[in-house]
Design a protein around this motif. Sequence first.
Motif, mmCIF file in Angstrom:
data_model
loop_
_atom_site.group_PDB
_atom_site.id
_atom_site.type_symbol
_atom_site.label_atom_id
_atom_site.label_comp_id
_atom_site.label_asym_id
_atom_site.label_seq_id
_atom_site.Cartn_x
_atom_site.Cartn_y
_atom_site.Cartn_z
ATOM 1 N N UNK A 58 20.531 -30.189 -11.321
ATOM 2 C CA UNK A 58 21.835 -30.689 -11.781
ATOM 3 C C UNK A 58 22.674 -29.549 -12.341
ATOM 4 N N UNK A 59 23.103 -28.616 -11.497
ATOM 5 C CA UNK A 59 23.854 -27.458 -12.018
ATOM 6 C C UNK A 59 25.197 -27.839 -12.631
ATOM 7 N N UNK A 60 25.828 -28.911 -12.138
ATOM 8 C CA UNK A 60 27.150 -29.280 -12.667
ATOM 9 C C UNK A 60 27.080 -29.705 -14.132
ATOM 10 N N UNK A 61 25.914 -30.194 -14.572
ATOM 11 C CA UNK A 61 25.780 -30.637 -15.954
ATOM 12 C C UNK A 61 25.847 -29.469 -16.937
ATOM 13 N N UNK B 269 27.235 -21.436 -11.730
ATOM 14 C CA UNK B 269 26.761 -22.188 -10.574
ATOM 15 C C UNK B 269 25.591 -21.503 -9.901
ATOM 16 N N UNK B 270 25.194 -22.078 -8.769
ATOM 17 C CA UNK B 270 24.119 -21.534 -7.942
ATOM 18 C C UNK B 270 24.721 -21.176 -6.598
ATOM 19 N N UNK C 147 20.848 -17.873 -9.563
ATOM 20 C CA UNK C 147 21.555 -18.352 -10.757
ATOM 21 C C UNK C 147 22.661 -17.345 -11.082
ATOM 22 N N UNK C 148 23.894 -17.812 -11.132
ATOM 23 C CA UNK C 148 25.046 -16.924 -11.324
ATOM 24 C C UNK C 148 25.598 -17.131 -12.732
ATOM 25 N N UNK D 182 23.965 -12.277 -10.503
ATOM 26 C CA UNK D 182 23.117 -13.303 -9.892
ATOM 27 C C UNK D 182 21.649 -12.910 -10.018
ATOM 28 N N UNK D 183 20.793 -13.880 -10.403
ATOM 29 C CA UNK D 183 19.365 -13.649 -10.598
ATOM 30 C C UNK D 183 18.582 -14.640 -9.745
ATOM 31 N N UNK D 184 17.579 -14.159 -9.013
ATOM 32 C CA UNK D 184 16.727 -15.040 -8.217
ATOM 33 C C UNK D 184 15.817 -15.857 -9.140
#
Length: 418
Positions: A357-360, A382-383, A389-390, A404-406
């Motif tokens: 749930x990235x929007x949360x 966001x992703x 992960x940005x 950005x991280x994996x």
Amino acid sequence: MDALLILGGLLLILVGLVWLVMLAFGTSLLWGLGSLLPPLTLVYVLRYWRTARKAVVLSALGFIPLVVGLTLLANQDAQRLEAILSLSWLKPETQAPAELVIHLRGELNGQPFAPQQGELIDGSLSLREGQDFFARREISIRLPQPVNGAVRVDVLPQDRGSLPEVQVSWLLPEQELPEARRLTHGYTLHLDLKPLAPNKLVGDFHLVLPPQFKTTLSGKVELFSNRLRYVDGKVDARFDSRDTLAYVIEDYLKRRFTTRLVQLASLPAVTLPAAIVELEIDAQVNGQPQHLPLRLKKSQSRGWEVQGDHFSPLPAESVAIVGSRQATVGSPMPASEQAGRPLDRRLRFTLPRLQSSPSRYQNLSMRIVTERGSMAEGRFTGINPDGRIVIRRNLSGQGEASFAVRPEEIKTIELLEP
């Protein structure tokens, strides 16, 4: 190619001139000395043309690649050519005056520490050295709770309980991410900061970490208390930050609805710097909810403004209103709105929840520690399509940068806001 042609042409011209001077010295010592002065050089060429013509022809040939190179450069990068011809590169660089006055003595991780940026916002104090996304060296102190007004903190190594969290980080030239160390106790800290209008805190700063951290700092600091900037006592709308956008929007709503009873909700995620920003904002105007789509644009002279803003300024406030107004960016929402807010999202926050749930968690502050011990802190945006992960971070006047991280590289991830 254009640079090679220009350099080659200049080299031929220079060789031809040196050869000409050598020929003049071969004629006589006086002609040799005289050829060092341009007017007498021309006289020597006219007087001894048969001797000097080879050197003159060589110099003349150098103008061919020089002109061709300048023509190519003009077609590809006219501004660069203008800068070269104006000789602006010869002028010494003028250093912009520092926004903050910070005088600290000591070291961080055994190296001198000279921060150019400092802020204390939402209970998080930061002193940064360097203008990039990751600071060369940085100290972050997260207070147990946000503060408003003067700040007084005293911590001794033997103290326990709810203490400020201290974090030091540094970025070595060969590293992609900074190394970070965090302490929750065992250090000495003294803060005595007083408000300075319009949006600064000024005072004493003293920090001593355990010996293995090689960090001892003491002196005077000046910190921003929000991300607004002022020129001659007025908000500078040219500065890129979410606080600037919030101020411009709030001012627009007051004039549009002819009321000062405006409370703006948190803005959606914004990518800065930009020339145009489109937002859908929520606000309470005279106690009534408003949902408005807005388009903001930035001009070099006036800065950020709402497109289509033709509303007149409000009448001057009375003294009573001026004395009681608390219209600052980030002011708390009414109790009725607070009651409707969701629970603290930090309680059950995990990486899988973020991925599902990235929007949360959009635009919330996070801290990521990788398996290699490196640390990244910023706001979640966001992703990306690769599943990374940005996060982004404000660069204090130079806009924002993203990193950005994996997920498989993440050791721990913390949500820093409710």
